[in-house]
Design an enzyme around this catalytic site. Structure first.
Site: not given
Length: 329
Positions: A55, A189, A217, A240-241
């Site tokens: 990610s 992240t 995006r 993060t998330g």
């Protein structure tokens, strides 16, 4: 609390998730006399090289056209300067490019193809960000009728089909089912806060964003105050998330402001998470916080499959970068 304060020491490096090599790289930079900004850039850059959890960096989280694009930011808590890039294409070292935005422009955020052109001017090579892994993730998604995706109020029904979509005349407003949109492991992240011996704060983030996102995006990661925030008079934080939800609350900025008022870092992090919970109880997210004494903390929102948050801390008291865990609230 006195206990938390007495355990504080500088310098400190704190980063989201159990990304150990990133923590070790940042700590080495500090130990060898590098600046706090150097430590953040190299630490997050290590995750871009390692493709942390798929990610961060190249070859992960393809968008709905199959392309991997990168978002990153870096912030100097002494000058309050920020450099950021979003929707960066064909350049692997996103946080390196973000640093050049501070050093060579009067701007804060560059996006898309123009950010890539800037990167090339700054000496970064064009490289393919697609890998066999990202191609197979993309083809699997197409074979599953493009599920899950981020469209709503469109025809054909986006929960059953790949489109192309057109807007539905009647817009329906219903609570977003965010927790079902994300697996906990598809959007990790790296966020990092570094506080030097003198209390100087720097922070940064790097990510390839939400998997199967709409092209163009941008999430919370490259947005100052959302993805991360640094202020050498108070502290630093990084989130993060689910960036689409978290960025609406500027959680990193809010956490630093709580610490400025004397709130313990753990409590500052918890207060930020609680605030988002009121509006989006099922959101996936976590935040790390550290103040200028080297005291630190973290918090996360408890949802099925995500009950604890792992993060890394490096400080003189720990001897080496150490994984820490916090229970979600």
């Amino acid at each position: 609390p006195a206990g938390a304060a007495s355990a504080a020491a500088l310098p400190v490096v704190i980063n989201t998730w159990a990304f150990r090599t990133a923590a070790e790289t940042a700590w080495r930079v500090l130990e060898s006399g590098g600046s706090e900004l150097d430590a953040v850039e190299r630490g997050c850059g290590q995750c871009e090289i390692d493709q942390c959890d798929g990610s961060v960096g190249y070859g992960g989280s393809p968008d709905e056209s199959g392309e991997t694009t990168l978002d990153a930011m870096i912030m100097d808590g002494n000058t309050m300067e920020v450099g950021a890039v979003a929707d960066l294409r064909r350049v692997k070292n996103a946080i390196g490019v973000a640093r050049k935005v501070i050093e060579y422009t009067k701007h804060t955020l560059l996006v898309g193809e123009s950010a890539s052109l800037f990167a090339v001017r700054m000496g970064f090579p064009y490289e393919d960000l697609t890998t066999q892994k990202s191609l197979s993730l993309y083809s699997e998604w197409l074979n599953q009728s493009c599920q899950p995706n981020y469209w709503k109020n469109v025809v054909p029904d986006s929960s059953k089909s790949c489109g192309p979509y057109k807007r539905r005349e009647e817009v329906t407003y219903k609570e977003e089912q965010t927790s079902s949109q994300r697996s906990v492991h598809n959007h990790d992240t790296i966020g990092m806060v570094v506080i030097g011996v003198s209390g100087t704060v720097a922070s940064g983030t790097s990510t390839n964003g939400a998997i199967h996102k709409l092209a163009g995006r941008v999430g919370d990661s490259p947005i100052a105050g959302a993805g991360s925030y640094a202020d050498s008079t108070a502290g630093g934080a990084a989130a993060t998330g689910d960036g689409d939800i978290m960025m609406r609350f500027l959680p990193s900025y809010q956490a630093v402001e709580y610490m400025r008022m004397g709130t313990d870092p753990t409590v500052a992090c918890q207060k930020v998470i609680s605030r988002i919970q009121k509006y989006a109880p099922k959101f996936f997210g976590a935040i790390i916080c550290a103040n200028t004494t080297g005291s630190y903390g973290a918090a996360c929102n408890k949802i099925p499959g995500f009950t604890q948050f792992h993060f890394m801390v490096s400080s003189p008291l720990l001897g080496r970068p150490t994984e820490q865990v916090v229970d979600c609230i």
